[in-house]
Motif scaffolding. Structure first.
Motif, PDB file in Angstrom:
ATOM      1  N   ARG A  24      41.386  47.118  26.390  1.00  0.00           N
ATOM      2  CA  ARG A  24      41.161  45.680  26.482  1.00  0.00           C
ATOM      3  C   ARG A  24      42.052  45.054  27.554  1.00  0.00           C
ATOM      4  N   ALA A  25      41.635  43.886  28.047  1.00  0.00           N
ATOM      5  CA  ALA A  25      42.351  43.247  29.156  1.00  0.00           C
ATOM      6  C   ALA A  25      43.802  42.961  28.817  1.00  0.00           C
ATOM      7  N   TRP A  26      44.084  42.676  27.556  1.00  0.00           N
ATOM      8  CA  TRP A  26      45.465  42.349  27.157  1.00  0.00           C
ATOM      9  C   TRP A  26      46.266  43.571  26.702  1.00  0.00           C
ATOM     10  N   ASP A  27      45.641  44.740  26.672  1.00  0.00           N
ATOM     11  CA  ASP A  27      46.368  45.955  26.328  1.00  0.00           C
ATOM     12  C   ASP A  27      47.221  46.411  27.510  1.00  0.00           C
ATOM     13  N   ARG A  77      52.163  41.221  33.236  1.00  0.00           N
ATOM     14  CA  ARG A  77      51.110  41.240  32.219  1.00  0.00           C
ATOM     15  C   ARG A  77      50.082  40.138  32.457  1.00  0.00           C
ATOM     16  N   ILE A  78      50.521  38.992  32.938  1.00  0.00           N
ATOM     17  CA  ILE A  78      49.590  37.877  33.155  1.00  0.00           C
ATOM     18  C   ILE A  78      48.634  38.188  34.298  1.00  0.00           C
ATOM     19  N   PHE A  96      46.179  40.850  33.371  1.00  0.00           N
ATOM     20  CA  PHE A  96      45.142  40.293  32.508  1.00  0.00           C
ATOM     21  C   PHE A  96      44.112  39.524  33.332  1.00  0.00           C
ATOM     22  N   ASN A 137      41.939  41.835  35.543  1.00  0.00           N
ATOM     23  CA  ASN A 137      41.528  43.042  34.838  1.00  0.00           C
ATOM     24  C   ASN A 137      40.202  43.602  35.355  1.00  0.00           C
TER      25      ASN A 137
END
Length: 507
Positions: free
Chosen positions: A238-241, A292-293, A296, A299
């Motif tokens: 997932r995009a936030w993983d 991380r941002i 995301f 992605n």
């Protein structure tokens, strides 16, 4: 889809391919096999008037639960294959780490993964193959019939015929992979732990990452249906993983082993987001923070299908060392020290392979028949990263890498750019045996493996307007005169989609 209809569609497609091949053969016109996509980093540009198009061969035809086999066309990608076999509680024993790698690419190319220490390369899981020979005849090759052709197809890159169907062995699937990360603090410790983990019968998957000379992680996995507690589940799709390598690096920094539970498809395609770690270079290239941002938000662009599209459109393989290299485990430490001194590129991917590795790698010459060469495990080292230099310096560095590999008894994956001269190439690969096979199966009108893999800088130049007449060609040459603009062009082409390998239709 109804199996009878699927079989009929396949038969019609093969008849068309056979007729096209026969036409080229009768007219003595060279042709290439066109698949519609590629996971190669070599420059490629197909002529629409000189191809046999197999891009429509993209169906899973039959899954047999009793025999644990699947009959599948060559253009089926790994994620679709896993999706379809999973419905029957089954899984290919070797699944390449990028979801867009196809069955055909894995069979006639060179494809190994973290289960290869146990099952060998992907081609070792194939029972039989349907092939259209270069004169249009359709044959079925296996260990029982046309054995020399069947064994010769591995690493042949479509130079013995056109692959149209294969049967693949399957194993029982489970819902999760229990992963254990073992931090290591030296090159010597990494190979020791890697080999130790491959000897454990309970392990289904083993690979490793070296983050530096003094930091790495060896990672082993076991298929399981048990999940002790939900808090142990870790995902990577997932995009936030997290990207897998960043997650492994964080664990390795703690200097203690750690275990977690990963859903099966998240594990199999764990390196898709970021293409291992090469995606991070795009952030640096475009002066974008890497956190991380931003991962995301960007992605979509960080999945391998999109990245390969952008890579080929931009031509950015020209200043990156992108090589997969297999060498005897006994020479692993010396090779890593060489890579550290020569390139200083980290991380490095480590993947253990069985002693029979060479037989799946493009018809190499046999090593001296020593006890070591017959029984020694091989290790795949992935060396991927930027190498800013002049064109001459870049070529010289790759040639030096190729020479060092050969001196240590190793072989390279031929998906990557190759800089051998023809004489050098045939010092490594068995020209006599390979050409005899081409003669026997009437494949001499097809390009040789060397023809397929030799470096072609002119293919890159065609993409940037060189040789293209008129205002359009001049505009493209001006706009794409810098590497930064080529990068933006690659992004544009990836967003736009469509074909990125076929040359435009001739007027």
């Amino acid at each position: 889809m109804n199996e009878t209809i699927a079989d009929e569609q396949h038969a019609r497609a093969v008849d068309k391919i056979s007729a096209d091949v026969r036409s080229f053969h009768n007219r003595k016109v060279p042709f290439r096999v066109y698949h519609g996509s590629t996971n190669s980093t070599r420059h490629a540009n197909f002529d629409r008037d000189a191809i046999v198009d197999v891009s429509s061969l993209n169906r899973v035809l039959h899954v047999n639960e009793e025999t644990k086999t699947v009959i599948v066309e060559p253009n089926v990608p790994m994620d679709l294959l896993v999706h379809e076999t999973k419905k029957f509680g089954l899984l290919p024993p070797v699944v390449m780490e990028f979801p867009g790698i196809t069955v055909g690419g894995g069979f006639v190319g060179t494809a190994g993964e973290s289960s290869s220490f146990k099952y060998g390369f992907f081609d070792r899981t194939v029972n039989w193959a349907e092939v259209v020979l270069a004169d249009g005849e359709v044959v079925k090759a296996s260990k029982a019939k046309h054995q020399d052709l069947f064994e010769g197809l591995a690493g042949s890159f479509g130079t013995l015929g056109v692959l149209t169907l294969v049967e693949i062995q399957l194993i029982s699937i489970k819902s999760y992979v229990e992963l254990t990360y073992y931090p290591v603090t030296s090159i010597e410790a990494s190979i020791s732990k890697l080999r130790q983990e491959t000897l454990k019968d309970e392990n289904d998957y083993v690979d490793g990452i070296l983050f530096a000379k003094t930091s790495g992680a060896i990672i082993s996995g076991r298929l399981t249906d048990k999940c002790p507690k939900l808090s142990m589940i870790q995902r990577f799709s997932r995009a936030w993983d997290p990207w897998f390598y960043l997650h492994a690096e964080r664990i390795a920094s703690k200097k203690a082993s750690s275990t977690e539970i990963v859903p099966i498809e998240d594990y199999l395609f764990r390196y898709d987001r970021g293409a291992f770690w090469t995606g991070r270079y795009a952030f640096k290239y475009f002066w974008t923070p890497f956190n991380r941002i931003t991962r995301f938000l960007l992605n979509y662009f960080m999945h391998t299908r999109v990245m390969y599209h952008a890579l080929h459109a931009s031509g950015h393989t020209d200043r990156y060392i992108i090589q997969d290299l297999a060498l005897p485990a006994a020479n692993f430490v010396e090779f890593i020290r060489y890579v550290d001194f020569k390139f200083g590129l980290y991380p490095l991917w480590l993947c253990p392979l069985p002693p029979n590795t060479r037989g799946s790698m493009a018809h190499p010459r046999s090593l001296a028949t020593t006890a070591q060469s017959k029984s020694d495990q091989y290790i795949n080292v992935g060396v991927w990263g930027p190498y800013p230099s002049s064109e001459d310096g870049y070529v010289a560095a790759n040639r030096d890498l190729e020479a060092k590999l050969s001196a240590l008894g190793g072989l390279k994956w031929l998906y990557a750019r190759c800089f051998y001269t023809e004489d050098e190439f045939w010092q490594i690969y068995d020209e006599n045996r390979y050409r005899a096979l081409r003669e026997k199966y009437r494949a001499t009108s097809l390009p040789t493996v060397f023809d397929k893999i030799r470096d072609r800088p002119e293919s890159r130049n065609q993409r940037f307007g060189y040789g293209e007449p008129g205002l359009k060609g001049m505009t493209k040459r001006v706009l794409l005169s810098t590497r930064l603009m080529r990068g933006f062009y690659g992004i544009y082409k990836a967003i736009r989609g469509g074909d990125y390998l076929l040359a435009k239709k001739k007027n």
